[in-house]
Scaffold this motif. Sequence first.
Motif, PDB file in Angstrom:
ATOM      1  N   LEU A 144      -2.170  11.080  12.415  1.00  0.00           N
ATOM      2  CA  LEU A 144      -1.971  11.363  10.998  1.00  0.00           C
ATOM      3  C   LEU A 144      -1.259  10.193  10.333  1.00  0.00           C
ATOM      4  CD1 LEU A 144      -1.947  13.316   8.553  1.00  0.00           C
ATOM      5  CD2 LEU A 144       0.189  14.259   9.483  1.00  0.00           C
ATOM      6  N   LEU A 145      -1.815   9.736   9.218  1.00  0.00           N
ATOM      7  CA  LEU A 145      -1.199   8.690   8.412  1.00  0.00           C
ATOM      8  C   LEU A 145      -1.127   9.195   6.979  1.00  0.00           C
ATOM      9  CD1 LEU A 145      -0.134   5.795   7.960  1.00  0.00           C
ATOM     10  CD2 LEU A 145      -2.516   5.083   7.633  1.00  0.00           C
ATOM     11  N   VAL A 146       0.059   9.162   6.397  1.00  0.00           N
ATOM     12  CA  VAL A 146       0.247   9.554   5.004  1.00  0.00           C
ATOM     13  C   VAL A 146       0.843   8.366   4.257  1.00  0.00           C
ATOM     14  CG1 VAL A 146       1.324  11.187   3.407  1.00  0.00           C
ATOM     15  CG2 VAL A 146       0.677  11.944   5.701  1.00  0.00           C
ATOM     16  N   ILE A 147       0.203   8.008   3.150  1.00  0.00           N
ATOM     17  CA  ILE A 147       0.633   6.871   2.336  1.00  0.00           C
ATOM     18  C   ILE A 147       0.873   7.372   0.914  1.00  0.00           C
ATOM     19  CG2 ILE A 147      -0.032   4.611   1.409  1.00  0.00           C
ATOM     20  CD1 ILE A 147      -2.045   4.516   3.848  1.00  0.00           C
ATOM     21  N   LYS A 148       2.000   6.959   0.327  1.00  0.00           N
ATOM     22  CA  LYS A 148       2.286   7.284  -1.064  1.00  0.00           C
ATOM     23  C   LYS A 148       2.282   5.983  -1.866  1.00  0.00           C
ATOM     24  CE  LYS A 148       5.943   9.958  -1.645  1.00  0.00           C
ATOM     25  NZ  LYS A 148       7.233  10.680  -1.460  1.00  0.00           N
ATOM     26  N   ASP A 149       1.614   5.999  -3.030  1.00  0.00           N
ATOM     27  CA  ASP A 149       1.613   4.834  -3.898  1.00  0.00           C
ATOM     28  C   ASP A 149       1.464   5.281  -5.346  1.00  0.00           C
ATOM     29  OD1 ASP A 149      -1.099   5.460  -4.234  1.00  0.00           O
ATOM     30  OD2 ASP A 149      -1.844   3.609  -3.375  1.00  0.00           O
ATOM     31  N   TYR A 150       1.416   4.302  -6.249  1.00  0.00           N
ATOM     32  CA  TYR A 150       1.183   4.569  -7.670  1.00  0.00           C
ATOM     33  C   TYR A 150      -0.193   4.063  -8.057  1.00  0.00           C
ATOM     34  CZ  TYR A 150       6.142   5.639  -8.443  1.00  0.00           C
ATOM     35  OH  TYR A 150       7.385   6.199  -8.417  1.00  0.00           O
ATOM     36  N   ARG A 151      -0.864   4.802  -8.933  1.00  0.00           N
ATOM     37  CA  ARG A 151      -2.164   4.424  -9.472  1.00  0.00           C
ATOM     38  C   ARG A 151      -2.232   4.899 -10.919  1.00  0.00           C
ATOM     39  NH1 ARG A 151      -2.674   1.126  -6.189  1.00  0.00           N
ATOM     40  NH2 ARG A 151      -3.604   1.346  -4.173  1.00  0.00           N
ATOM     41  N   THR A 152      -3.171   4.344 -11.669  1.00  0.00           N
ATOM     42  CA  THR A 152      -3.346   4.797 -13.047  1.00  0.00           C
ATOM     43  C   THR A 152      -3.930   6.214 -13.076  1.00  0.00           C
ATOM     44  OG1 THR A 152      -5.472   3.658 -13.125  1.00  0.00           O
ATOM     45  CG2 THR A 152      -3.571   2.505 -14.056  1.00  0.00           C
TER      46      THR A 152
END
Length: 144
Positions: free
Chosen positions: A118-126
């Motif tokens: 399991l890989l969880v990534i958090k980021d910002y996008r428009t």
Amino acid sequence: MTGRKVEFIVPGEPQGKARHRMTKKGHAFTPARTVAYEGWIRDNYIDQAGRVELQGPLRATIKASFGIPRSKSKAASFDMLAGEILPTKKPDADNIAKVILDSLNGLAYKDDTQIIELLVIKDYRTAPGVQVEIEELKGGQGNE
């Protein structure tokens, strides 16, 4: 080695799995907002991936993209989109994974115990949303 793979997107701000609540009589229940979000996840899975049920051990990659708050300056917004500022805010990555994986039980796979990576990534996008990729891994039969 990998087998079949499904990918789908859940539009909107990522949400985490809320804790169970208790009634005054001691009965546990899942908050309505979480139940609605789990239904939204299932609906998007069916619309985009069909009713594919994956088998055996699985790898899940979840990318939770948050919208940029309107209160942020243009410079901060640019830094967020460039990955210079990361979303160290709620919901926690593990709660995002929990709501996604639990909602797909009996649909994308028999049970989320099949998830071995399991890989969880958090980021910002428009455009906020959650991208989910689940793929079969070869080399194990599971249920051992």
